[in-house]
Design an enzyme around this catalytic site. Sequence first.
Site, PDB file in Angstrom:
ATOM      1  CD  GLN A 101      -0.243-114.154  46.599  1.00 57.90           C
ATOM      2  OE1 GLN A 101      -1.089-114.979  46.948  1.00 57.90           O
ATOM      3  NE2 GLN A 101      -0.450-112.844  46.670  1.00 57.90           N
TER       4      GLN A 101
ATOM      5  N   PRO B 235       1.655-122.640  47.218  1.00 55.63           N
ATOM      6  CG  PRO B 235       1.824-123.898  45.282  1.00 55.63           C
ATOM      7  CD  PRO B 235       1.781-124.035  46.767  1.00 55.63           C
ATOM      8  CB  SER B 236      -1.278-118.251  47.916  1.00 50.66           C
ATOM      9  OG  SER B 236      -0.178-117.390  47.689  1.00 50.66           O
ATOM     10  CB  SER B 237      -2.325-116.199  43.317  1.00 53.25           C
ATOM     11  OG  SER B 237      -3.235-115.675  42.358  1.00 53.25           O
TER      12      SER B 237
END
Length: 389
Positions: A80, A95-97
């Site tokens: 994600q 980037p967040s996950s």
Amino acid sequence: MTARKEEVGPSGLASALVASGALQSDWLPTYKAVPRDMFVPDRIWPGIADGTRQNPVVDRTQDPDAWRRAVYSDIPLTTQWDDGSHTGDGLGRTPSSSSSQPHMVFSMLADLDVTAGNRVLEIGTGTGWNSALLAHRLGPENVVSIEFDPEVAKGAGENQRNAGLSPLVIVGDGRLGYTRGAPYDRVIATCSIGEVPRAWVHQTRTGGLIVAPWGPLYGGEAIARLTVDGETASGSFTRSSAFMRLRQQRPELPTHDAYLKGQEWPANGTRTTTTLSPADVGGWVQQLAIGLQMAGAFWTVERYDDGAYTLWTYSTDTLSWASADYEPGVDSFDVVQSGPRRLWDETEAAYYWWEGQGRPGFERFGLTVDSDGERAWLDSPDHPVPAVG
């Protein structure tokens, strides 16, 4: 050496992880029973083992072989971008996950040192693989995982149910822990922090462990393994790390324009030179050592086509800045400093302190958390890391 085609898959990755020492014998049955591919979405951006760069998207529906190679490589996989707002095939801003690098997953699980009957709180569910591994080892009833993003939590829950494992997944603020499941024998974070939430300490039994990636604002990061004793948690770092920041602890940093205030560089700065190369302060452990001593400071790099660059250092109050110009092959570097903090002078002092201590690695540093705050130390809690400036 490039792996043979038949080695691409769970067994090939297991062999590499066992050989590296990350996957220990007590976790091998769980690794085999909880395959990573069940916890990876169709669209991923493969990373690299020793950094934070992402490669172009790999889509399982378009290239299943490339997708499988990525899943069973010892690399992180971004799943994600930009808290879910990013669309399309390109790279997002942040980037967040992700699905963490398997080497780091099993190294941290080894640090966690779980035994039968332990209750574990995980911060950052992500794809759900890490908490599924814990659920298989300890039983789903003994694992609670907190995820802030509802869509990420939904996907993780679906992955875990498909794998026949359903630990309790809570949508919420990981800083607060989960009091209804406390006390815990172990707390593990799969996102980095710059401050250990007090709730994690309060919700951990005396003698229990907190394992979390921790790093100062300036840079550098390592896995903190803290033993809880009442209101105090203390312990050494075990290894370097590079995780996405806990969303509620992401810093909002001023932009470059907030410092020169419309003036052309060097503005009102004082010019000097240094023999300390900006390249020498850029290593991950050097950043950690400097960051532990330079509270309220951060840096950026402005790169040029010929390999030269400017290292900018800023204070968070926007009152001070410094620039240090790196050029390949030279022995002296131009520095400009402005404001009440002489940030390059601080950087030099912090670097030379680290050098004078014998260039310690991550494992010689540690952290103590108590009612008075947090204190980083070298070799022993009796030897706190000094502040500069």
